[in-house]
Design a protein around this motif. Sequence first.
Motif, PDB file in Angstrom:
ATOM      1  N   SER A 164      40.613 -56.433  -4.050  1.00  0.00           N
ATOM      2  CA  SER A 164      41.254 -57.642  -3.521  1.00  0.00           C
ATOM      3  C   SER A 164      40.237 -58.694  -3.093  1.00  0.00           C
ATOM      4  N   GLU A 165      38.970 -58.283  -2.946  1.00  0.00           N
ATOM      5  CA  GLU A 165      37.878 -59.114  -2.433  1.00  0.00           C
ATOM      6  C   GLU A 165      38.148 -59.591  -1.007  1.00  0.00           C
ATOM      7  N   GLU A 166      38.889 -58.789  -0.252  1.00  0.00           N
ATOM      8  CA  GLU A 166      39.074 -59.038   1.181  1.00  0.00           C
ATOM      9  C   GLU A 166      37.966 -58.337   1.961  1.00  0.00           C
ATOM     10  N   LEU A 167      37.555 -58.957   3.049  1.00  0.00           N
ATOM     11  CA  LEU A 167      36.556 -58.384   3.944  1.00  0.00           C
ATOM     12  C   LEU A 167      37.258 -58.013   5.244  1.00  0.00           C
ATOM     13  N   LEU A 168      37.096 -56.769   5.685  1.00  0.00           N
ATOM     14  CA  LEU A 168      37.710 -56.264   6.903  1.00  0.00           C
ATOM     15  C   LEU A 168      36.611 -56.028   7.929  1.00  0.00           C
ATOM     16  N   TYR A 169      36.814 -56.471   9.160  1.00  0.00           N
ATOM     17  CA  TYR A 169      35.749 -56.317  10.158  1.00  0.00           C
ATOM     18  C   TYR A 169      36.330 -56.048  11.543  1.00  0.00           C
ATOM     19  N   PHE A 170      35.471 -55.563  12.430  1.00  0.00           N
ATOM     20  CA  PHE A 170      35.830 -55.455  13.841  1.00  0.00           C
ATOM     21  C   PHE A 170      34.711 -56.077  14.668  1.00  0.00           C
ATOM     22  N   ASP A 171      35.059 -56.405  15.881  1.00  0.00           N
ATOM     23  CA  ASP A 171      34.104 -56.929  16.853  1.00  0.00           C
ATOM     24  C   ASP A 171      34.305 -56.138  18.136  1.00  0.00           C
ATOM     25  N   TYR A 172      33.252 -55.965  18.910  1.00  0.00           N
ATOM     26  CA  TYR A 172      33.393 -55.306  20.211  1.00  0.00           C
ATOM     27  C   TYR A 172      32.596 -56.070  21.254  1.00  0.00           C
TER      28      TYR A 172
END
Length: 481
Positions: free
Chosen positions: A179-187
């Motif tokens: 899908s060329e989606e980028l998934l991320y988290f931040d803390y």
Amino acid sequence: MGKRFDEAPFGIDHGPYLTGAYAPVFDEKVLENLEVEGEIPADLNGVYLRNGPDQRFEPKAMHHPFDGDGMLFNAHFDNGKVTIRNKWVRTEGWQKEDQSGGSEYWGIMSSLKESQTQPMKDTANTDVIGHAGVAVATWYLAGEPYLVDPITLETLGPAPYTAAPGYGFSAHPKVDEVSEELLYFDYFHEAPHMAYGVVGPDKQLKHHVEIPLPGNRLPHDMAITEHYSILHDLPVWHCEEAYAAGRHKILFNADTPARFGVIPRYGKTEELKWFEFSPCFLYHVVNSWEEGDEIVMVACRFMPVINEDGAIDEARTAKNIAELRMDARLWEYRMNLATGEGKEKCLNPDLNVEFPSFDSSRTGRFTQWGYLVDHDPDTLHWTGIRKFNTTTGECVGSWTDDPIHAWYNEPWFAPADNPESEDHGYVVTFVWNDLTKEQQLQIFDARDISKGPIARVKMPIRVPQGFHACWMAANRIGNAA
């Protein structure tokens, strides 16, 4: 500057991680027409990128590898030829020090990310991934990601998608190459302590939600499947007393379980489902996928230090985590979304392996094969590479030039142009020998790495020991201008 490979350019007062194999280099190069032992495959086309710390100026205090300026090395393969480059990531901190001609920041052993009196530099030195045609360089403490041209290594500027409404960007986002989606988290230190987001192929933020945690945490990685993301809540966090004094110190709490939260890719906060497992820390996930109602995640489980009485030694475990002295085992976690049940098991109890890679075009889908490094477990000293079956945990191939003197970088799988199987392709890595003082780029046949490199590219400059790498196939490299 003409520094010798084996010297300590800043002396020894700043600790061991600016000497020997860790010592920085000071010149940016473009290397072509290099001597090759063997033959570079014509069906290996794309770019291998590796990120790591490269301290430019003498530091103000004791040095930790996460403090060094991010420097990218790449190997661009094109129809049987290779060009190797290296270049610093021009972060805001790098540019400030470029103007002043010296260190303006403190390191993680002497300051906090939020410190005003002793500011810490966001170095973009930890990971590098390919997304939407460009490379993305990231930092350990959820810093600002930088976009980089994957071929020229020119810094294009900060990524646009963390400005609203996120706070930062974890070191290990994931890219779904379908899908060329980028998934991320931040803390972050303040409640709710975590956030999760999705970036589209147009480099625009598409989704962002808060992830409430019980307190401050220091997660390092995440995982994705075709429809879900897996977020980590681990028993490692800031020492509040040290934090109040303006210092970065971590604690490990053996009474707190490890939790993995499964959320639909575009899910709301209330759709998050938590699963509890034995207390541990995870630096790195291999891959994750769906099997019916179950989410399967294969990772490198950081093994807690056990005292003679059989209890976890929290202080020594925290110290090993902080100093990157990894003792990890290949581990499988299963999370059943229908029953809420979680299961875990060790896939290989004998081998200390870390810094995993696989065919990234299958991120979030089942992958049978993973490629990992043997860990010393001295900090960042990887003595060889191994291929594993991710279902059985069996090591099906391994190689080292020298189990004592070789320093491998994170290897990445590069599919052949027209692959006939999941492992039809190559494994690429930089290797430094601290005895012979030889630097090579090595290429392996991924179907049989035990036969050794099929090509050794000899390099006139050393690659300082660093962190993570990635592979971008030629068809994923866009116009970065």
